[in-house]
Design an enzyme around this catalytic site. Structure first.
Site, mmCIF file in Angstrom:
data_model
loop_
_atom_site.group_PDB
_atom_site.id
_atom_site.type_symbol
_atom_site.label_atom_id
_atom_site.label_comp_id
_atom_site.label_asym_id
_atom_site.label_seq_id
_atom_site.Cartn_x
_atom_site.Cartn_y
_atom_site.Cartn_z
ATOM 1 N N VAL A 180 -42.239 53.840 126.076
ATOM 2 C CA VAL A 180 -41.283 54.295 127.086
ATOM 3 C C VAL A 180 -41.909 54.311 128.480
ATOM 4 C CG1 VAL A 180 -39.694 56.133 127.756
ATOM 5 C CG2 VAL A 180 -40.098 55.673 125.331
ATOM 6 N N ALA A 228 -29.935 55.660 144.985
ATOM 7 C CA ALA A 228 -30.457 57.032 145.034
ATOM 8 C C ALA A 228 -30.520 57.565 146.465
ATOM 9 C CB ALA A 228 -31.860 57.067 144.405
ATOM 10 N N ARG A 288 -57.640 54.858 129.288
ATOM 11 C CA ARG A 288 -57.482 54.172 130.571
ATOM 12 C C ARG A 288 -57.696 52.662 130.431
ATOM 13 N NH1 ARG A 288 -59.910 56.181 136.381
ATOM 14 N NH2 ARG A 288 -58.670 54.742 137.617
ATOM 15 N N GLU A 299 -31.881 62.826 129.468
ATOM 16 C CA GLU A 299 -30.925 61.843 128.941
ATOM 17 C C GLU A 299 -31.542 60.979 127.837
ATOM 18 O OE1 GLU A 299 -27.411 61.221 129.946
ATOM 19 O OE2 GLU A 299 -27.878 60.557 127.920
ATOM 20 N N GLY A 341 -31.469 57.336 123.079
ATOM 21 C CA GLY A 341 -32.146 56.360 123.944
ATOM 22 C C GLY A 341 -31.367 56.044 125.205
ATOM 23 N N GLY A 343 -41.240 49.047 117.528
ATOM 24 C CA GLY A 343 -41.421 50.110 118.534
ATOM 25 C C GLY A 343 -40.336 51.168 118.513
ATOM 26 N N GLU A 386 -41.040 56.881 115.574
ATOM 27 C CA GLU A 386 -41.874 57.920 116.174
ATOM 28 C C GLU A 386 -43.324 57.712 115.753
ATOM 29 O OE1 GLU A 386 -40.577 60.355 118.360
ATOM 30 O OE2 GLU A 386 -39.014 58.874 118.144
ATOM 31 N N LYS A 435 -32.244 65.601 117.822
ATOM 32 C CA LYS A 435 -31.195 65.139 118.751
ATOM 33 C C LYS A 435 -29.892 65.899 118.517
ATOM 34 C CE LYS A 435 -33.292 60.555 118.792
ATOM 35 N NZ LYS A 435 -33.353 59.279 118.075
ATOM 36 N N GLY A 479 -36.295 51.867 121.945
ATOM 37 C CA GLY A 479 -36.892 50.676 122.559
ATOM 38 C C GLY A 479 -37.187 50.926 124.030
HETATM 39 P P1 NDP Z 1 -45.969 56.050 122.426
HETATM 40 O O1 NDP Z 1 -46.727 56.577 121.269
HETATM 41 O O2 NDP Z 1 -45.700 54.608 122.536
HETATM 42 O O3 NDP Z 1 -46.677 56.525 123.782
HETATM 43 C C1 NDP Z 1 -47.199 57.803 123.957
HETATM 44 C C2 NDP Z 1 -48.036 57.793 125.199
HETATM 45 O O4 NDP Z 1 -48.553 59.109 125.410
HETATM 46 C C3 NDP Z 1 -49.246 56.859 125.126
HETATM 47 O O5 NDP Z 1 -49.345 56.162 126.348
HETATM 48 C C4 NDP Z 1 -50.443 57.789 124.947
HETATM 49 O O6 NDP Z 1 -51.625 57.324 125.543
HETATM 50 C C5 NDP Z 1 -49.938 58.991 125.702
HETATM 51 N N1 NDP Z 1 -50.613 60.231 125.320
HETATM 52 C C6 NDP Z 1 -50.830 60.712 124.082
HETATM 53 N N2 NDP Z 1 -51.482 61.882 124.172
HETATM 54 C C7 NDP Z 1 -51.677 62.116 125.478
HETATM 55 C C8 NDP Z 1 -52.309 63.142 126.203
HETATM 56 N N3 NDP Z 1 -52.881 64.160 125.589
HETATM 57 N N4 NDP Z 1 -52.319 63.068 127.566
HETATM 58 C C9 NDP Z 1 -51.749 62.023 128.201
HETATM 59 N N5 NDP Z 1 -51.132 61.013 127.561
HETATM 60 C C10 NDP Z 1 -51.118 61.055 126.221
HETATM 61 O O7 NDP Z 1 -44.583 56.885 122.444
HETATM 62 P P2 NDP Z 1 -43.184 56.428 122.994
HETATM 63 O O8 NDP Z 1 -43.328 55.829 124.326
HETATM 64 O O9 NDP Z 1 -42.462 55.682 121.934
HETATM 65 O O10 NDP Z 1 -42.427 57.846 123.091
HETATM 66 C C11 NDP Z 1 -42.652 58.723 124.163
HETATM 67 C C12 NDP Z 1 -41.586 59.817 124.099
HETATM 68 O O11 NDP Z 1 -40.306 59.216 124.217
HETATM 69 C C13 NDP Z 1 -41.553 60.610 122.794
HETATM 70 O O12 NDP Z 1 -41.174 61.926 123.072
HETATM 71 C C14 NDP Z 1 -40.469 59.916 121.995
HETATM 72 O O13 NDP Z 1 -39.869 60.750 121.047
HETATM 73 C C15 NDP Z 1 -39.496 59.589 123.101
HETATM 74 N N6 NDP Z 1 -38.578 58.503 122.842
HETATM 75 C C16 NDP Z 1 -39.031 57.301 122.400
HETATM 76 C C17 NDP Z 1 -38.169 56.247 122.202
HETATM 77 C C18 NDP Z 1 -38.625 54.905 121.736
HETATM 78 O O14 NDP Z 1 -37.788 54.026 121.526
HETATM 79 N N7 NDP Z 1 -39.937 54.672 121.562
HETATM 80 C C19 NDP Z 1 -36.729 56.411 122.445
HETATM 81 C C20 NDP Z 1 -36.342 57.718 122.936
HETATM 82 C C21 NDP Z 1 -37.249 58.721 123.105
HETATM 83 P P3 NDP Z 1 -52.373 55.965 125.062
HETATM 84 O O15 NDP Z 1 -51.408 54.853 125.343
HETATM 85 O O16 NDP Z 1 -53.570 55.884 125.934
HETATM 86 O O17 NDP Z 1 -52.655 56.159 123.616
HETATM 87 N N1 HSE Z 2 -37.680 57.035 116.730
HETATM 88 C C1 HSE Z 2 -36.439 57.142 117.429
HETATM 89 C C2 HSE Z 2 -35.402 56.306 116.720
HETATM 90 C C3 HSE Z 2 -36.610 56.667 118.849
HETATM 91 O O1 HSE Z 2 -35.755 55.519 115.841
HETATM 92 O O2 HSE Z 2 -34.224 56.472 117.006
HETATM 93 C C4 HSE Z 2 -35.441 57.011 119.688
HETATM 94 O O3 HSE Z 2 -35.308 58.366 119.866
#
Ligand code: NDP
Ligand code: HSE
Length: 437
Positions: free
Chosen positions: A15, A34, A48, A131, A136, A189, A192, A207, A308
């Site tokens: 995300v 905006a 990093r 949102e 999503g 992707g 969770e 949700k 996604g």
């Molecule tokens: P990812 O696992 O892809 O990304 C998580 C990110 O958080 C990574 O960049 C990771 O770092 C970083 N991270 C983990 N721990 C820490 C920390 N202690 N300090 C700083 N950064 C940290 O997750 P998603 O992007 O899939 O999901 C993010 C959020 O969005 C979640 O709450 C998820 O439920 C929500 N979400 C996700 C959707 C999806 O389709 N994926 C859809 C809707 C909601 P690093 O990359 O360095 O490991």
């Molecule tokens: N893991 C969640 C899903 C991501 O599959 O719907 C979106 O919230």
């Protein structure tokens, strides 16, 4: 044009990286909409050195995500780390406590701590926007908070988990089994960090708790959601459902129940049989769909990509645009202090038809045993079918019996299954799925 809105991103995974790409691609358009530019100024993630396919050298980097809340050069933090507690919650509290707005996609955190965070945001006069946390890219939070705000809502329900929907609809189109399709959904992707949250229904329950709060003006009550997932759904169940004119979907339902003066809240996530002529039956792949039933507006259907990078980033940036415009109110559509504590409804009193599947040893008396359990519990059978032996049922020579019940109270079906519990005739646990009415 006003000063830019300075954004810090915590989390640069699916995300977070999507948000960077979207703001790069549509910066001019977004600035016009905006009324000011939206600029990422600082970022944080764990590693990093990780190549994310985006240029991060232009942003300030911090390993400590909580430091973003203290950064005087930041107006709003987008929390895209995930997890109900831990660093996400620390950052959320610190951000709102510092009088900065927070945008988050983190449904787990909101389901557990939403009330506290909303109270904090309101006390500080800042925004808490989420949102992306529900469905999503589908703007259902806005739909409920704003579009349907004039209505008393009777029911909100839908397909809330893209991973489960991808698995179920792929099982349906290919005849493959659950475990075979799960890895694909993860690779895309959608899943969770812990995919058990998806397949066991927990993510959809997070949700649903958020939607129920927005719909009914109730305190988010994740603990009151009855949750079951899709691990036990077989390709054979999907085939039986198809033969009955239905599709299998993991559906979250929240409904006001009980007398008007003492309303109760029913919340459940469970695999359902959905009639093929119902809109939810046509929600395939990682799509999500939410139905809202309002007393004046009637039935609304929100549908689109529930997971996604692109769709979720779209929802996150929509929230940032609201913050840039100064358009926000109480996070749950009414002040947190006025959200009601609604007691949970008794699921046993709900009436409906159900699909029951048994895997049984093919021997004399098994069918009679099942029928007797139904009779003794007061369950009326509408139809029953027995199939030939199948190796997918978990034991050599096991056969499948699928039953559809007439409409009746759920407590009777539960009682029938209880009577059969531990029966040596059964192979594995029976599967019960309500039929969406
Ligand atoms: P990812 O696992 O892809 O990304 C998580 C990110 O958080 C990574 O960049 C990771 O770092 C970083 N991270 C983990 N721990 C820490 C920390 N202690 N300090 C700083 N950064 C940290 O997750 P998603 O992007 O899939 O999901 C993010 C959020 O969005 C979640 O709450 C998820 O439920 C929500 N979400 C996700 C959707 C999806 O389709 N994926 C859809 C809707 C909601 P690093 O990359 O360095 O490991
Ligand atoms: N893991 C969640 C899903 C991501 O599959 O719907 C979106 O919230």
């Amino acid at each position: 044009m006003a000063e830019p809105l300075r954004v810090a991103l915590a989390g640069l995974g699916t995300v977070g990286a999507g948000v960077v790409r979207l703001l790069d691609a549509n910066a001019e358009l977004i600035a016009r909409r905006a009324g000011r530019r939206i600029e990422i100024v600082a970022v944080s993630a764990r590693d990093r050195a990780r190549d994310r396919g985006i240029d991060l050298a232009r942003f300030r980097w911090t390993d400590d995500s909580a430091a973003l809340a203290r950064d005087d050069g930041v107006d709003v933090v987008a929390e895209l780390v995930g997890g109900a507690d831990g660093p996400a919650l620390t950052l959320a509290r610190a951000t709102l406590g510092a009088g900065k707005s927070l945008v988050t996609a983190n449904k787990a955190m909101l389901a557990h701590h939403g009330l506290e965070l909303a109270g904090l945001a309101e006390a500080q006069g800042v925004a808490l926007k989420f949102e992306a946390a529900v469905a999503g890219g589908v703007p259902v939070v806005k739909g409920l908070r704003e579009g349907a705000a004039a209505n008393a809502i009777a029911r909100v329900y839908g397909v809330l988990n893209g991973t489960c929907n991808y698995i179920l609809s792929t099982m349906e189109s290919t005849g493959r089994e659950f475990a075979d399709v799960l890895a694909e959904a993860q690779a895309l992707g959608y899943a969770e960090a812990d995919p058990a949250f998806d397949i066991d229904g927990v993510d959809a329950a997070h949700k649903l708790a958020i939607l129920a709060s927005l719909a009914f003006g109730s305190r988010p009550a994740f603990g009151d959601v009855a949750v079951d997932g899709i691990r036990h759904v077989l390709a054979a169940d999907i085939a039986e459902a198809a033969a009955l004119g239905h599709r299998v979907r993991l559906v979250g339902v929240a409904e006001a129940d009980g007398p008007r003066h003492e309303p109760r809240l029913f919340q459940r996530v469970h695999a359902h049989l959905v009639p093929v002529d119902h809109p939810l039956a046509h929600v395939t792949g990682a799509l999500n769909a939410v139905v809202v039933e309002g007393d004046f507006v009637g039935r609304l259907l929100f549908q689109g990509a529930g997971a996604g990078a692109g769709p979720t980033a779209s929802a996150v940036v929509a929230d940032l645009i609201d913050v840039a415009r100064g358009e926000f109110g109480p996070p749950y559509a009414m002040p947190a202090a006025s959200l009601a504590a609604m007691p949970p409804a008794d699921a046993g009193e709900r009436r409906g038809r159900a699909y029951l599947r048994f895997a049984v040893a093919d021997r004399v008396g098994v069918l009679a045993e099942i029928a007797a359990a139904m009779r003794d519990a007061g369950v009326s059978i509408e139809s029953l079918i027995q199939r030939g032996p199948s190796s997918d049922l978990g034991a050599d020579g096991a056969v499948l019996i699928a039953i559809v019940t007439h409409e009746g109270p759920e407590r009777c079906v539960a009682a029938a299954l209880e009577r059969l519990r531990g029966s040596p005739s059964l192979v594995g646990r029976p599967l019960w799925m309500p039929i969406l009415g």
